[in-house]
Design a protein around this motif. Structure first.
Motif, short mmCIF file in Angstrom:
data_model
loop_
_atom_site.label_atom_id
_atom_site.label_comp_id
_atom_site.label_asym_id
_atom_site.label_seq_id
_atom_site.Cartn_x
_atom_site.Cartn_y
_atom_site.Cartn_z
N VAL A 128 17.26 -1.80 3.58
CA VAL A 128 16.52 -3.18 2.98
C VAL A 128 18.05 -3.73 2.42
O VAL A 128 17.53 -4.88 2.79
N SER A 129 18.82 -3.54 1.37
CA SER A 129 19.16 -4.76 0.32
C SER A 129 20.10 -5.65 2.01
O SER A 129 20.75 -6.24 1.40
N GLY A 130 20.30 -4.77 2.81
CA GLY A 130 21.62 -5.12 3.79
C GLY A 130 20.79 -6.59 4.49
O GLY A 130 21.67 -6.76 5.27
N GLU A 131 19.06 -6.76 4.41
CA GLU A 131 19.19 -7.63 5.05
C GLU A 131 19.46 -8.79 3.56
O GLU A 131 18.33 -9.85 4.36
N ILE A 132 20.12 -8.68 2.88
CA ILE A 132 18.95 -9.68 1.96
C ILE A 132 20.15 -11.06 1.48
O ILE A 132 21.54 -10.78 1.70
N SER A 133 20.26 -11.70 2.81
CA SER A 133 21.13 -13.00 2.94
C SER A 133 21.20 -13.64 1.68
O SER A 133 20.36 -13.76 0.26
N PRO A 134 22.50 -14.35 0.99
CA PRO A 134 23.08 -15.07 0.22
C PRO A 134 21.46 -16.28 0.53
O PRO A 134 20.76 -16.78 1.63
N GLY A 135 20.84 -17.05 -0.63
CA GLY A 135 19.66 -17.48 -0.73
C GLY A 135 18.28 -16.56 -1.31
O GLY A 135 17.41 -17.75 -1.72
N VAL A 136 18.25 -15.57 -0.77
CA VAL A 136 17.11 -14.65 -0.77
C VAL A 136 17.14 -14.18 -2.63
O VAL A 136 18.57 -13.37 -2.71
N GLU A 137 15.61 -14.26 -3.34
CA GLU A 137 16.11 -13.45 -4.54
C GLU A 137 15.47 -12.29 -4.30
O GLU A 137 14.89 -11.50 -4.04
N PRO A 138 16.95 -11.13 -4.82
CA PRO A 138 17.31 -9.86 -4.34
C PRO A 138 15.59 -9.23 -5.26
O PRO A 138 15.15 -8.49 -4.48
N LEU A 139 15.54 -9.38 -6.62
CA LEU A 139 14.71 -8.65 -6.57
C LEU A 139 13.28 -9.36 -6.41
O LEU A 139 12.68 -8.04 -6.21
N ARG A 140 12.30 -9.72 -5.41
CA ARG A 140 11.60 -10.22 -5.34
C ARG A 140 11.65 -9.29 -3.66
O ARG A 140 10.55 -9.42 -3.90
N PHE A 141 13.00 -9.87 -3.34
CA PHE A 141 12.56 -8.92 -1.54
C PHE A 141 12.29 -7.28 -2.19
O PHE A 141 11.71 -6.67 -1.61
N ILE A 142 12.81 -6.91 -3.32
CA ILE A 142 13.15 -5.08 -3.77
C ILE A 142 12.17 -5.15 -3.66
O ILE A 142 11.02 -4.32 -3.26
N ALA A 143 11.07 -6.43 -4.14
CA ALA A 143 9.89 -5.69 -4.86
C ALA A 143 8.55 -5.81 -3.76
O ALA A 143 8.05 -4.90 -4.13
N GLY A 144 9.18 -6.94 -2.99
CA GLY A 144 7.82 -6.61 -2.07
C GLY A 144 8.24 -5.37 -0.92
O GLY A 144 7.00 -4.89 -0.54
N ALA A 145 9.37 -4.89 -0.70
CA ALA A 145 9.35 -3.86 0.62
C ALA A 145 8.87 -2.34 -0.60
O ALA A 145 8.42 -1.36 0.60
N ALA A 146 9.10 -2.29 -1.69
CA ALA A 146 8.73 -1.61 -2.27
C ALA A 146 7.21 -1.16 -2.63
O ALA A 146 6.44 0.19 -2.56
N LEU A 147 6.32 -2.22 -2.87
CA LEU A 147 4.81 -2.12 -2.83
C LEU A 147 4.71 -1.60 -1.47
O LEU A 147 3.31 -1.01 -1.08
N THR A 148 5.43 -2.37 -0.25
CA THR A 148 5.05 -1.65 1.38
C THR A 148 5.17 -0.15 0.79
O THR A 148 3.98 -0.08 1.74
N GLY A 149 6.21 0.25 0.89
CA GLY A 149 6.92 1.76 0.64
C GLY A 149 5.39 2.45 0.37
O GLY A 149 4.90 2.89 0.61
N LEU A 150 5.11 1.91 -0.80
CA LEU A 150 3.85 2.44 -1.47
C LEU A 150 2.36 2.31 -1.28
O LEU A 150 1.34 3.15 -1.15
N VAL A 151 2.68 1.40 -0.26
CA VAL A 151 0.51 0.93 -0.03
C VAL A 151 1.31 1.97 1.14
O VAL A 151 0.00 2.67 1.29
N MET A 152 2.11 1.89 1.99
CA MET A 152 2.10 3.16 3.07
C MET A 152 1.95 3.79 3.13
O MET A 152 1.16 4.82 3.49
N VAL A 153 2.32 4.55 1.93
CA VAL A 153 2.57 5.88 1.64
C VAL A 153 1.14 6.81 1.06
O VAL A 153 0.60 7.73 1.32
N ALA A 154 0.82 5.38 0.91
CA ALA A 154 -0.89 5.98 -0.29
C ALA A 154 -2.16 5.92 1.35
O ALA A 154 -2.47 7.02 0.49
#
Lengths: 190, 203
Positions: A128-154
């Motif tokens: 995920v961190s490798g996909e965060i290019s300049p101009g992307v807000e890292p915390l929002r991007f990471i929070a989105g990915a983590a939420l998908t992980g949570l939902v998928m596992v659930a």
């Protein structure tokens, strides 16, 4: 209820057209989509969710918490370092290990489930961190990915734990053997 | 009630909507993934030998009953991956085409005779054939546009062929169905024999 489901599908629809980081989608939603649009992330994530569903409730909860937490932590830490080159091999190895464990379908020790969830979370987080290019807000991007992980596992846990028919539980094991087969062959490629 | 209302109220509405929206997925630049998945999916169904053998595994498993009906489809991909790894690495394996054709012949005979060997014998036989099938698929993997997607595609196709064999095995619940399945086994064995002759003749 069905109208709500249709609405949910409609909401998800634009995501199908989106790439990893797409203008107009937003950083949070791009992050949410990221684990779903790469097979090397989607397959281990799906496998982890099935494995967690095969375990008892405590272990399932452990995986549910450990995976997104590890993903978020690794993604944040990964911003400071160069993306490791072994990620694809690690994903394939995760597929092979998780797939075999799903096919065997035996209760696992608590630490093993936690270790697997953290390991897969770290691998996916670094990707995920490798996909965060300049101009992307890292915390929002990471929070989105983590939420998908949570939902998928659930979702995986909920799906497997609801299965009552024996053939359905065997189908999950067969799916595990498919995942293991994919992992072994991709590993051989590398 | 109008048909449109029926559709909207049915449980199929969300998946149908998702299907209608699916073309949007191709707007995303996943050409390599899509091509890899498609070629992987097509590989097992592009050869009659693969199709017959995979479906036969499912039918024979159904004839054998539990636990074979579940064990064979679970064990097959695992063993197949060993053959696949050999194919990926380019390790020479003699008689791959013959082994694949023989698998159709042998499994067809097993169905035709409604053979009931011990479970370990059935599992070993299927495992040996799985190595040959896996090798053939694995040899294509390095040439795929997206190897992982190719792998997902061909493993999915293989699993679905097994599932269709198991589904056909449901006919075994009835006397007429059991006869039909054994006749299907005869047809598979004859086709397998034809394929074996073809492989031998081409040398």
């Amino acid at each position: 209820m069905n109208k709500f489901r249709l609405g949910a599908v409609a909401l998800l629809a634009p995501s199908l057209a989106a790439a990893h980081v797409m203008p107009g989608v937003g950083d949070f939603y791009s992050g949410m989509l990221h684990p779903l649009l790469s097979l090397d992330q989607l397959v281990p994530l799906a496998a982890l969710s099935l494995l967690a569903g095969q375990q008892n409730r405590n272990l399932a909860v452990t995986a549910l918490i450990a995976f997104p937490a590890a993903l978020a932590a690794a993604a944040r830490a990964g911003l400071a370092v160069r993306q490791p080159s072994f990620l694809f091999v690690a994903s394939a190895a995760a597929m092979a290990i998780l797939g075999v464990l799903i096919a065997v379908s035996r209760p696992l020790p608590h630490f093993a489930v936690a270790a697997l969830a953290i390991a897969v979370g770290v691998v996916e987080g670094l990707a995920v961190s490798g996909e965060i290019s300049p101009g992307v807000e890292p915390l929002r991007f990471i929070a989105g990915a983590a939420l998908t992980g949570l939902v998928m596992v659930a979702y995986g846990i909920g799906l497997v734990r609801r299965l009552r028919a024996e053939w359905m539980r065997i189908a999950v094991r067969a799916a595990g053997s498919w995942v293991a087969a994919i992992g072994v062959m991709v590993l051989a490629l590398k | 009630m109008r048909i449109s209302n029926l559709i909207l109220r049915s449980r199929l509405a969300p998946p149908l909507a998702a299907l209608c929206l699916a073309p949007a997925a191709f707007a995303h630049n996943v050409a390599g993934t899509a091509t890899g998945f498609e070629s992987g999916l097509k590989h097992p169904i592009s050869g009659l030998d693969h199709v017959l053998a995979m479906v036969a595994v499912g039918i024979w498993g159904s004839q054998l009953g539990a636990p074979a009906v579940w064990l064979l489809p679970v064990a097959f991909p695992l063993v197949m991956s060993i053959g696949g790894a050999l194919g990926v690495r380019g390790v020479p394996l003699p008689g791959v085409e013959t082994g694949i054709a023989l698998s159709a012949l042998a499994l067809g005979l097993a169905i035709a005779l409604a053979a009931r060997p011990p479970l370990w014998v059935a599992a070993t036989l299927v495992a040996i054939f799985a190595v040959f099938h896996g090798y053939a698929h694995g040899a294509e993997l390095p040439h795929a546009a997206e190897p992982l997607a190719y792998g997902v595609g061909f493993v999915t196709a293989t699993g679905l062929l097994h599932a269709s064999g198991i589904a056909l095995g449901v006919f075994g619940k009835w006397q007429l169905g059991r006869r039909a399945l054994r006749l299907a086994g005869v047809a598979i064995a004859i086709t397998g024999a034809h394929l074996v002759m073809g492989v031998i003749g081409s040398r």
